[in-house]
Design an enzyme around this catalytic site. Structure first.
Site, PDB file in Angstrom:
ATOM      1  CG  ASP A  31      -2.012   0.955   1.144  1.00  0.00           C
ATOM      2  OD1 ASP A  31      -3.221   0.495   1.024  1.00  0.00           O
ATOM      3  OD2 ASP A  31      -1.981   2.114   1.180  1.00  0.00           O
ATOM      4  CG  ASN A  88     -12.023  -0.651   4.000  1.00  0.00           C
ATOM      5  OD1 ASN A  88     -12.417  -0.927   5.103  1.00  0.00           O
ATOM      6  ND2 ASN A  88     -10.962   0.061   3.593  1.00  0.00           N
ATOM      7  CB  VAL A  97      -9.377   1.761  -4.663  1.00  0.00           C
ATOM      8  CG1 VAL A  97      -9.021   1.263  -6.285  1.00  0.00           C
ATOM      9  CG2 VAL A  97      -8.442   2.913  -4.609  1.00  0.00           C
ATOM     10  CG  HIS A 101      -8.711  -3.004  -2.357  1.00  0.00           C
ATOM     11  ND1 HIS A 101      -9.525  -2.230  -2.928  1.00  0.00           N
ATOM     12  CD2 HIS A 101      -8.532  -2.484  -1.053  1.00  0.00           C
ATOM     13  CE1 HIS A 101     -10.044  -1.373  -2.222  1.00  0.00           C
ATOM     14  NE2 HIS A 101      -9.219  -1.516  -1.094  1.00  0.00           N
ATOM     15  CB  ILE A 102      -7.779  -8.730   0.857  1.00  0.00           C
ATOM     16  CG1 ILE A 102      -9.130  -9.629   0.186  1.00  0.00           C
ATOM     17  CG2 ILE A 102      -7.538  -9.260   2.273  1.00  0.00           C
ATOM     18  CD1 ILE A 102      -8.934 -11.211   0.141  1.00  0.00           C
ATOM     19  CG  HIS A 103      -6.800  -2.864   3.275  1.00  0.00           C
ATOM     20  ND1 HIS A 103      -6.077  -1.809   3.105  1.00  0.00           N
ATOM     21  CD2 HIS A 103      -8.066  -2.702   2.681  1.00  0.00           C
ATOM     22  CE1 HIS A 103      -6.717  -0.879   2.527  1.00  0.00           C
ATOM     23  NE2 HIS A 103      -8.091  -1.336   2.149  1.00  0.00           N
TER      24      HIS A 103
END
Ligand code: AMP
Length: 115
Positions: A31, A88, A97, A101-103
């Site tokens: 990130d 999120n 965004v 996506h997986i943080h």
């Protein structure tokens, strides 16, 4: 054709990123604004906008992403100490965004509840 998302541009090397893992279905990169000592984003190549818009057709892809979490956590050395995954979704979820996506957050003690 729809405009590419930011993360498609990263996947296509049009925008630079430090990629730590990739395969035919997904990629994982650091990130740009890390919220922990380790902050990675695991992203499918397919631009599914968000988890709430994943379809039954995406089931295998979602399973693939979560199976990669383990592999990446081991590869990057934070599997044993622990880590947090965050997805999120939409305005209240804090999504910025619109490409699923997986943080992966690691390297410090996480707190609960999240902000
Ligand atoms: P979210 O708020 O869940 O949509 O997360 C989007 C994430 O993308 C944020 O943590 C941003 O810091 C990150 N981000 C935005 N632009 C870039 C970029 N060019 N390279 C890497 N990460 C990015």
């Amino acid at each position: 054709m729809a405009d590419k998302t930011l993360f498609q541009k990263i996947a296509d090397r049009e925008i630079p990123a430090e990629i730590v893992y990739e395969d035919d279905l997904c990629l994982c990169f650091r990130d740009i604004n890390p919220q922990a000592p380790v902050h990675l984003l695991l992203v499918p190549r397919k631009p599914v906008p968000r988890i709430a818009e994943a379809t039954p057709e995406d089931q295998e892809l979602l399973g693939h992403l979560f199976s990669r979490v383990r592999l990446i956590a081991e590869q990057e050395g934070f599997a044993t100490a622990g880590f947090r995954t965050v997805v999120n979704n939409g305005p209240h979820g804090g999504e910025e965004v619109p490409h699923l996506h997986i943080h992966l957050l690691a390297g410090r003690q996480m707190t609960w509840p999240p902000g």
